[in-house]
Enzyme design. Structure first.
Site, PDB file in Angstrom:
ATOM      1  N   GLY A 188       7.126  78.244  32.739  1.00 13.39           N
ATOM      2  CA  GLY A 188       6.790  76.810  32.681  1.00 13.39           C
ATOM      3  C   GLY A 188       6.988  76.134  34.452  1.00 13.39           C
ATOM      4  CD  GLU A 189       9.415  77.989  39.571  1.00 13.46           C
ATOM      5  OE1 GLU A 189       8.663  78.391  40.226  1.00 13.46           O
ATOM      6  OE2 GLU A 189      10.669  77.870  39.311  1.00 13.46           O
ATOM      7  CD  GLN A 246      18.770  55.819  30.947  1.00 19.86           C
ATOM      8  OE1 GLN A 246      19.154  57.107  31.558  1.00 19.86           O
ATOM      9  NE2 GLN A 246      17.229  56.979  30.174  1.00 19.86           N
ATOM     10  CG  HIS A 250      13.313  46.674  32.518  1.00 17.18           C
ATOM     11  ND1 HIS A 250      12.395  46.213  30.546  1.00 17.18           N
ATOM     12  CD2 HIS A 250      14.423  46.894  31.339  1.00 17.18           C
ATOM     13  CE1 HIS A 250      13.727  46.251  30.250  1.00 17.18           C
ATOM     14  NE2 HIS A 250      15.156  46.668  30.666  1.00 17.18           N
ATOM     15  CG  ASP A 300      13.881  41.213  24.987  1.00 16.57           C
ATOM     16  OD1 ASP A 300      13.297  40.786  26.339  1.00 16.57           O
ATOM     17  OD2 ASP A 300      13.734  42.077  24.864  1.00 16.57           O
ATOM     18  CE  LYS A 360      16.046  44.287  23.045  1.00 17.24           C
ATOM     19  NZ  LYS A 360      14.521  45.076  23.149  1.00 17.24           N
ATOM     20  CG  ASP A 403       8.638  43.312  25.761  1.00 20.67           C
ATOM     21  OD1 ASP A 403       9.164  43.044  27.033  1.00 20.67           O
ATOM     22  OD2 ASP A 403       9.562  43.758  24.919  1.00 20.67           O
ATOM     23  CB  THR A 446       9.405  52.943  19.257  1.00 18.11           C
ATOM     24  OG1 THR A 446      10.632  51.567  19.459  1.00 18.11           O
ATOM     25  CG2 THR A 446      10.530  53.681  19.714  1.00 18.11           C
ATOM     26  CB  THR A 461      11.519  45.115  21.187  1.00 19.18           C
ATOM     27  OG1 THR A 461      12.165  45.904  21.638  1.00 19.18           O
ATOM     28  CG2 THR A 461      11.239  43.736  21.932  1.00 19.18           C
TER      29      THR A 461
HETATM   30  C1  R5P Z   1      13.640  46.177  26.678  1.00 20.85           C
HETATM   31  O1  R5P Z   1      14.594  45.117  26.933  1.00 20.85           O
HETATM   32  C2  R5P Z   1      12.218  46.095  27.223  1.00 20.85           C
HETATM   33  O2  R5P Z   1      11.630  44.998  28.100  1.00 20.85           O
HETATM   34  C3  R5P Z   1      11.094  46.433  26.337  1.00 20.85           C
HETATM   35  O3  R5P Z   1      11.935  45.454  25.096  1.00 20.85           O
HETATM   36  C4  R5P Z   1      11.609  47.261  24.976  1.00 20.85           C
HETATM   37  O4  R5P Z   1      11.907  48.484  26.155  1.00 20.85           O
HETATM   38  C5  R5P Z   1      10.752  47.459  24.193  1.00 20.85           C
HETATM   39  O5  R5P Z   1      11.189  49.099  24.013  1.00 20.85           O
HETATM   40  P1  R5P Z   1      10.726  49.105  22.470  1.00 20.85           P
HETATM   41  O6  R5P Z   1       8.919  48.989  22.179  1.00 20.85           O
HETATM   42  O7  R5P Z   1      10.678  50.406  21.296  1.00 20.85           O
HETATM   43  O8  R5P Z   1      11.136  47.813  21.097  1.00 20.85           O
END
Ligand code: R5P
Length: 303
Positions: free
Chosen positions: A38-39, A98, A131, A170, A193, A219, A224, A227
């Site tokens: 796997g390396e 993170q 981010h 958000d 959110k 955004d 996924t 949001t």
């Molecule tokens: C989070 O604060 C980011 O700005 C995005 O709103 C978030 O990561 C989007 O992730 P997902 O599409 O999974 O909701």
């Protein structure tokens, strides 16, 4: 200006081609293979690297850790081959979300990735719409933090009407929405959110006038789709016209994203090619290349 030697990682073929074309070069031919355990085994042609300014392009889409390690292996190979300097272009930085510990017991993934990248011996790192811009403080090398908002605004302009409203899904996206609204000359609003898990969110209300308006949700990234789908639901509840445009820099579109956004329903998605454009998107997806923005930033006289 002598163009750099361009090394393209396996996560960025689309943007790699566009950037090579913008520079008027062919990417350096690298060899990559997996050992049976796997390396990853990498080779760069020393003659194409020795004494040159080398630009390494690699984005950190899934598998995130593998792609980051590949970038570091490429950088190490180029350094040992005698590169005059190394510059990294990482349009999308994985783990950047993170950037703080929400709960005790969690790691600081963003900080750790920035620390790991210092092993690349990069003279400069270029990235797009982090981010959280404050993550710059964690990078050892100077960071060029570029904004794709003007490119997105250009692509959105033909679809903007006098009923459009730019919406942050958000609180973290408020500055972005405000800046895009200014570029488009439209008002903005924000959805409140709360994140329940990596896959699920809930909304807690909305600030701004949206009744009878057509939302442009903006955004930094769509992972996924949770949001944006939740924000769209909130907006519909507040009387928005069922006509949603999405704008994002990093269209990862993983897991249930396409299904969720198809159900919104999304009329148009505008994104950049910071990550490889996803195939089979069931609504119009306009991909704006970052190549001209990167070309300008990578030109030595740009600073
Ligand atoms: C989070 O604060 C980011 O700005 C995005 O709103 C978030 O990561 C989007 O992730 P997902 O599409 O999974 O909701």
């Amino acid at each position: 200006m002598t163009p750099p030697a361009l090394v393209v990682g396996s996560a960025s073929p689309h943007l790699g081609r566009a950037l090579a074309q913008a520079f008027g070069v062919s990417p350096v031919a690298t060899k990559m293979e997996r050992f049976p355990d796997g390396e990853l085994h990498i080779e760069v042609p020393p003659d194409a690297i020795r004494g040159r300014r080398v630009v390494l392009l690699q984005t950190s889409t899934p598998p995130v850790g593998e792609h980051l390690l590949e970038l570091l292996l490429l950088a190490d190979a180029c350094w040992r081959a005698g590169a005059a300097s190394l510059q990294a272009v990482i349009p999308y930085v994985g783990y950047a979300r993170q950037d703080r510990r929400a709960r005790a017991g969690e790691p600081l993934g963003g900080r750790l990735v920035a620390d790991l990248l210092s092993h690349g011996r990069f003279e400069r790192v270029f990235t797009v719409d982090l981010h959280n811009p404050a993550l710059e403080g964690c990078f050892g090398a100077p960071l060029e933090h570029l904004s794709a908002l003007p490119l997105l605004a250009e692509a959105l302009r033909p679809h903007v009407s006098d009923t459009s409203v730019v919406v942050a899904p958000d609180l973290g996206a408020v500055k972005r929405a405000e800046a895009l609204a200014k570029l488009l000359g439209r008002p903005w609003a924000v959805v409140h959110k709360a994140r329940l898990s990596g896959n699920d969110v809930e909304t807690l209300g909305l600030l701004g006038q949206v009744r009878g308006m057509r939302p442009i949700l903006v955004d930094d990234m769509i992972s996924t789709g949770g949001t944006l789908a939740a924000a769209a639901k909130e907006l519909k509840g507040e009387g928005c016209v069922d006509d949603f445009i999405l704008a994002t820099t990093h269209a990862l579109l993983v897991g249930p994203a396409l299904e969720r956004l198809h159900g919104v329903p999304v009329k148009r998605l505008v994104s950049t090619d910071s990550v490889e454009p996803r195939q089979g998107v069931p609504f119009p997806h306009q991909v704006v290349t970052l190549a001209p923005l990167l070309l300008r930033a990578l030109s030595p006289d740009a600073r």
